[in-house]
Scaffold this motif. Structure first.
Motif, short mmCIF file in Angstrom:
data_model
loop_
_atom_site.label_atom_id
_atom_site.label_comp_id
_atom_site.label_asym_id
_atom_site.label_seq_id
_atom_site.Cartn_x
_atom_site.Cartn_y
_atom_site.Cartn_z
N GLU A 130 0.44 -1.06 -0.13
CA GLU A 130 0.14 0.39 0.00
C GLU A 130 0.52 0.90 -0.20
O GLU A 130 0.29 1.99 -0.78
CB GLU A 130 -0.78 -0.09 1.28
N LEU A 131 1.45 1.43 0.67
CA LEU A 131 2.58 2.53 0.51
C LEU A 131 4.05 2.69 -0.59
O LEU A 131 3.09 3.95 -0.80
CB LEU A 131 3.88 2.04 1.90
N GLU A 132 3.83 1.83 -1.26
CA GLU A 132 4.36 1.76 -2.46
C GLU A 132 3.11 2.31 -3.51
O GLU A 132 3.84 2.92 -4.77
CB GLU A 132 5.08 0.43 -3.38
N MET A 133 2.00 1.78 -3.52
CA MET A 133 1.51 2.84 -4.23
C MET A 133 0.63 3.74 -3.98
O MET A 133 0.62 4.84 -5.01
CB MET A 133 -0.12 1.86 -4.16
N SER A 134 0.75 4.17 -2.81
CA SER A 134 0.88 5.67 -2.20
C SER A 134 2.34 6.65 -2.28
O SER A 134 1.90 7.91 -3.49
CB SER A 134 1.02 5.88 -1.08
N ARG A 135 3.31 6.16 -2.62
CA ARG A 135 4.44 6.44 -2.70
C ARG A 135 4.39 6.45 -5.27
O ARG A 135 4.82 8.26 -5.00
CB ARG A 135 5.57 5.75 -2.70
N GLN A 136 3.68 5.51 -5.20
CA GLN A 136 3.91 6.46 -6.38
C GLN A 136 3.15 7.42 -7.77
O GLN A 136 3.47 7.22 -8.35
CB GLN A 136 3.25 4.49 -7.51
#
Length: 535
Positions: A195-201
């Motif tokens: 989820e964090l990676e998606m938010s960062r993207q």
């Protein structure tokens, strides 16, 4: 104590390590030859001082190797005597101390999630050498290791309860979370990491969009400047061919162009600054998310994740739209047309030429919308300016609604107030400031002068008024009027809001659509009350 003193004697106070090719300077202190050279080189030729006692030397001392001290250091290295830890190796209040060190504690090099303890580099060696300890999970030094221990059962909390969104131990799972959805903290970390990676993207994409917008805005500033410079240059050539009166007009026009240029550039730069501020905020948020992403302690990650969840709720920023350029070209064309006529024609047309400057817009108009959705894209909430309202006009609903009343309102005196006509103008006005306000003559009536346009609606029908010229307009009776105004294209359209947009009033369908090459103002008139706006 003797050992410690020996360590300090044979250590360089600059690199904090064993002396390497030691030299002694005139004050008696010893340093590695490369360390003292580098130190003096950085300070400059005029700064030759001892890093320990601060004694200064007029001339840079010659450095000669201390052979005796070099031999002693060599022997010390053979016997295994180590240099004393430098001050920066000891734990300060903000550092994580080693749990094994006694007396003055060294800074921790790693924390063990299994031992629930932190170790300096020396006391950590067992975790690298002892087979049972090699399986322990080592992470960067952490002050909050005890938060991983269950306060009720005094055992590590290796389970995450998704039902209650909290960390628990194996005993907690059997007692209070038996029927809850539970997973190992590693599994929850993996989920949250995705989820964090998606938010960062998403954040990075918004960052790229904003950076692209900054580039577009910078190009817009350059285009405005180029267009304005070209307009000034061409108009100076035109006015150079005219008589002295034309030269005076040229100076006035140049000033108006520069003023408008400054306004437009200022507007774009203000938007650019806002976008750059948003970029800075996005970078800060990205840094926080990146720091959280690199946290090795799963529990600490999950503790901090909820605190940073607000960063994920940011909505996508609107993008910058730049339409084909036009700027001051219309002004130049108008001036060329007028330059072909003599002085008397110029005097008559001067007002129109001057007003063309204020029409310049950085965004060229798009085709007139044909659907309701297309029109709503440009919708604006209009609020009336109380400072312009005649005392027979009552404002309500926060200035969005006006009503003609018999009882005079107790408005304060203001130079913008209409005192002769029952009128009011919007806050976002683009009407000419020169419009008279305090007279009862036709010059003050909106639509009865050259600086305003009016669609008058009453029980007898419609009529369009401009410069005291009236034109009747046939059409069905309706109570609400929709207005579409495109400054750069010079288009002003009135629509019956009770009909579909495809059936809006057009010249072929007995509608009203006037094209003017100067700034436009429209009015709404409901029976005996006039409300003016620029939108």
């Amino acid at each position: 104590a003797d050992t410690l003193a020996s360590r300090e004697i044979f250590s360089c106070s600059i690199c904090l390590d064993h002396l390497e090719d030691p030299v002694t300077i005139p004050c008696g202190h010893n340093y590695c030859i490369n360390c003292i050279k580098t130190h003096w080189d950085e300070k400059g030729r005029r700064m030759h001082s001892c890093p320990q006692c601060r004694k200064t030397f007029t001339l840079r001392p010659a450095l000669v190797k201390n052979t005796m001290l070099a031999n002693l250091v060599k022997e010390i290295k053979k016997t295994g005597l180590q240099a004393a830890p430098a001050d920066h190796c000891y734990a300060r209040p903000e550092d994580v101390p080693c749990d094994v060190c006694t007396g003055r504690k060294l800074k921790a090099f790693k924390s063990c999630l299994v031992c629930v303890a932190s170790y300096c580099e020396k006391h950590l060696q067992d975790h690298y050498n002892a087979a049972p300890l090699k399986k322990h999970k080592l992470v960067e030094p952490c002050k909050k290791l005890q938060e991983n221990i269950c306060s009720s059962h005094d055992e590590p909390m290796k389970i995450f309860c998704r039902t209650d969104q909290q960390h628990i131990c194996s005993h907690c799972k059997l007692i209070g979370h038996k029927y809850h959805e539970t997973v190992p903290v590693e599994a929850e970390r993996t989920k949250k990491q995705k989820e964090l990676e998606m938010s960062r993207q998403k954040l990075k994409q918004r960052l790229r969009d904003r950076e692209k917008d900054v580039t577009i805005l910078q190009q817009e500033v350059e285009s405005i400047n180029q267009s304005a410079d070209k307009a000034v240059e061409e108009n100076e050539k035109i006015f150079a061919e005219l008589i002295c009166l034309m030269q005076n007009r040229s100076s006035d026009l140049k000033q108006q162009i520069r003023s408008q240029q400054e306004t437009e550039v200022g507007r774009v730069k203000e938007l650019q600054e806002k976008v750059e501020q948003e970029i800075a905020e996005l970078r800060r948020n990205d840094a926080k998310l990146e720091q959280l992403s690199c946290t090795e302690d799963h529990n600490q990650f999950l503790h901090s994740y909820s605190l940073l969840s607000a960063l994920n709720e940011s909505t996508d920023s609107s993008s910058i739209e730049i339409r084909p350029l036009r700027y001051f070209e219309d002004l130049t064309a108008a001036v060329k047309e007028v330059s072909d006529k003599l002085q008397d024609v110029l005097k008559e047309k001067w007002t129109n030429i001057s007003l063309t400057v204020t029409e310049v817009d950085v965004l060229l108009s798009e085709p007139v919308p044909k659907t309701r959705v297309g029109f709503l894209r440009y919708s604006r909430e209009i609020r009336m300016d109380l400072n312009t309202a005649n005392t027979s006009v009552l404002l309500c609903e926060g200035g969005r609604k006006t009503t003609a009343v018999k009882e005079q309102q107790s408005y304060s005196s203001h130079p913008d107030r209409f005192t002769g006509w029952c009128q009011v103008m919007s806050r976002e006005t683009v009407a000419y400031k020169s419009t008279s306000r305090s007279l009862l003559s036709d010059e003050c009536g909106l639509g009865f002068n050259r600086t305003s346009w009016a669609l008058c609606c009453d029980r007898n029908g419609f009529k369009f008024v401009h410069n005291n010229s009236h034109k009747a307009v046939s059409g069905p009776q309706f109570g609400r009027v929709g207005v579409y105004l495109d400054h750069s294209a010079g288009i002003l359209c009135f629509y019956n809001q009770h009909e579909s947009i495809t059936e809006s009033l057009t010249p072929e369908k007995e509608a009203l659509c006037f094209e003017q090459k100067i700034s436009l103002l429209f009015l709404w008139m409901n029976l005996n009350i006039v409300a003016s706006s620029d939108k």
